[in-house]
Design a protein around this motif. Structure first.
Motif, PDB file in Angstrom:
ATOM      1  N   UNK A 285      41.659  48.530  30.445  1.00  0.00           N
ATOM      2  CA  UNK A 285      43.060  48.384  30.676  1.00  0.00           C
ATOM      3  C   UNK A 285      43.283  48.113  32.528  1.00  0.00           C
ATOM      4  N   UNK A 286      43.897  47.142  32.673  1.00  0.00           N
ATOM      5  CA  UNK A 286      43.991  46.852  34.095  1.00  0.00           C
ATOM      6  C   UNK A 286      45.539  46.698  34.482  1.00  0.00           C
ATOM      7  N   UNK A 287      45.931  47.138  35.573  1.00  0.00           N
ATOM      8  CA  UNK A 287      47.449  47.156  36.070  1.00  0.00           C
ATOM      9  C   UNK A 287      47.540  45.742  36.706  1.00  0.00           C
ATOM     10  N   UNK A 288      48.762  44.961  36.807  1.00  0.00           N
ATOM     11  CA  UNK A 288      49.042  43.806  37.191  1.00  0.00           C
ATOM     12  C   UNK A 288      48.639  43.665  38.713  1.00  0.00           C
ATOM     13  N   UNK A 289      47.795  42.538  38.970  1.00  0.00           N
ATOM     14  CA  UNK A 289      47.048  42.521  40.327  1.00  0.00           C
ATOM     15  C   UNK A 289      45.765  43.164  40.323  1.00  0.00           C
ATOM     16  N   UNK A 290      45.394  43.823  39.592  1.00  0.00           N
ATOM     17  CA  UNK A 290      43.989  44.785  39.508  1.00  0.00           C
ATOM     18  C   UNK A 290      43.020  43.606  39.545  1.00  0.00           C
ATOM     19  N   UNK A 291      41.719  44.000  40.387  1.00  0.00           N
ATOM     20  CA  UNK A 291      40.568  43.108  40.297  1.00  0.00           C
ATOM     21  C   UNK A 291      39.854  43.632  39.112  1.00  0.00           C
ATOM     22  N   UNK A 292      39.183  42.714  38.207  1.00  0.00           N
ATOM     23  CA  UNK A 292      38.371  43.164  37.466  1.00  0.00           C
ATOM     24  C   UNK A 292      37.085  42.813  37.896  1.00  0.00           C
ATOM     25  N   UNK A 293      36.719  41.750  38.496  1.00  0.00           N
ATOM     26  CA  UNK A 293      35.427  41.422  39.283  1.00  0.00           C
ATOM     27  C   UNK A 293      35.592  40.544  40.470  1.00  0.00           C
ATOM     28  N   UNK A 294      34.771  40.448  41.167  1.00  0.00           N
ATOM     29  CA  UNK A 294      34.777  39.475  42.438  1.00  0.00           C
ATOM     30  C   UNK A 294      33.819  38.568  42.358  1.00  0.00           C
ATOM     31  N   UNK A 295      33.744  37.217  42.983  1.00  0.00           N
ATOM     32  CA  UNK A 295      32.582  36.457  43.001  1.00  0.00           C
ATOM     33  C   UNK A 295      31.522  36.992  43.863  1.00  0.00           C
ATOM     34  N   UNK A 296      30.302  36.946  43.222  1.00  0.00           N
ATOM     35  CA  UNK A 296      29.098  37.515  44.043  1.00  0.00           C
ATOM     36  C   UNK A 296      28.422  38.966  43.081  1.00  0.00           C
TER      37      UNK A 296
END
Length: 247
Positions: free
Chosen positions: A51-62
Motif C-alpha cells: 500500500x502506498x500513500x498519495x505521492x509516495x514513490x514506488x521506484x525510481x528510474x535507475x
C-alpha cells in the motif's frame, strides 16, 4: 537484487489481504486468467500486497527491476524527468493494470519513476518467482507478448496524438479516458474520482500547466466542466467527445 526504493517499499509491505483475495486480484488480470489452479496458488503464496500513500514513490528510474506490480486500487503515475528537470508522464496505471514487466523480464534497471497519484494498493510478484512460473507454464508467453505489444501501441498513440492533435483534443481525450476509469455520476455530471492538480494533468500531456489552466478555464466558462478542489466534473461529455474525435 532490489533497488533501494524497492527494498524500502518491501520493508513497508502489509500482507493484510487473505490469500483468496489476492488470488482473485491476480486471476482478474488476463495475464493470469487461464493458469492452472495449482500454479495460481503457488503464485499467490509468493505474492505480497503493498500500500502506498498519495505521492509516495514506488521506484525510481535507475533502480534495479525486481518485481511486477498489479494495481488493485488507486493509480500509479509512470514518468521520466529530463536533464533540465522537466517531468513527462508516460502512463497512468489504474485498477486492473499491470506494470514493471520490462525490467522484470530483462532484469535491467527501471526506465522510469513510479509514484502513487492517490492512496493505492498493489499486488507484488517478484522476478524470481515469476520466471519460475514462466518456465513451468509456457502458455504465459503469449499474453506477455500481447501485453508488451499493448504498451508499444500506447506509446505510438501518445506520439501520434502529440504530433497531430492540438491541446484541446488531447486534453479532452485524456479527461474522457480518466472518466472511464475513475468516473462516477453525480447530480452535476460525470465526476473523475482522482484528485489531480493542473500540473499533474499537464504532465500527462507533456505541456505547461499554464496551457492546461487556460483551456480548463475556457471549458468551465462554457459550462463544459467544473474544476474544484482538485476534482473535475464533466458536464457536457458530448462536447468533449466531439473535440477528441479525429478530424
Amino acid at each position: 537484487m532490489l533497488g533501494t526504493a524497492e527494498m524500502v517499499a518491501a520493508a513497508r509491505t502489509a500482507n493484510t489481504l487473505r490469500p483468496e483475495e489476492r488470488a482473485a486480484l491476480i486471476r482478474g488480470h488476463f495475464l493470469f486468467s487461464e493458469i492452472e489452479p495449482r500454479l495460481l496458488d503457488s503464485l499467490v503464496r509468493t505474492s505480497r500486497v503493498q500500500r502506498l500513500a498519495r505521492g509516495e514513490v514506488l521506484f525510481r528510474q535507475g533502480d534495479e527491476g525486481g518485481a511486477l506490480y498489479a494495481v488493485s486500487s488507486g493509480a500509479i503515475r509512470i514518468s521520466v524527468t529530463g536533464a533540465e528537470g522537466k517531468e513527462l508522464t508516460l502512463a497512468l496505471m489504474e485498477p486492473g493494470d499491470v506494470f514493471g514487466e520490462i525490467a522484470l523480464l530483462d532484469g535491467l534497471q527501471r526506465t522510469a519513476d513510479a509514484r502513487a497519484v492517490e492512496k493505492s494498493e498493489l499486488v507484488v510478484i517478484h522476478r524470481a518467482d515469476f520466471l519460475t512460473l514462466l518456465e513451468r507454464e509456457p502458455k504465459l508467453a503469449r499474453p506477455i507478448i500481447e501485453m508488451l505489444c499493448e504498451r508499444l501501441r500506447q506509446t505510438n498513440e501518445f506520439v501520434i496524438d502529440a504530433a497531430f492533435l492540438d491541446l484541446r483534443a488531447r486534453l479532452a481525450k485524456r479527461l474522457l479516458s480518466l472518466a472511464i476509469a475513475h468516473g462516477y455520476e453525480t447530480d452535476d455530471g460525470l465526476r473523475i474520482g482522482l484528485k489531480l492538480s493542473q500540473s499533474e494533468i499537464a504532465q500527462l500531456l507533456g505541456v505547461t500547466r499554464e496551457a492546461v489552466n487556460k483551456q480548463l478555464n475556457v471549458w468551465a466558462r462554457d459550462g463544459i466542466l467544473t474544476f474544484e478542489a482538485g476534482y473535475l466534473t464533466l458536464q457536457k461529455q458530448d462536447v468533449l467527445k466531439a473535440l477528441a474525435a479525429p478530424r
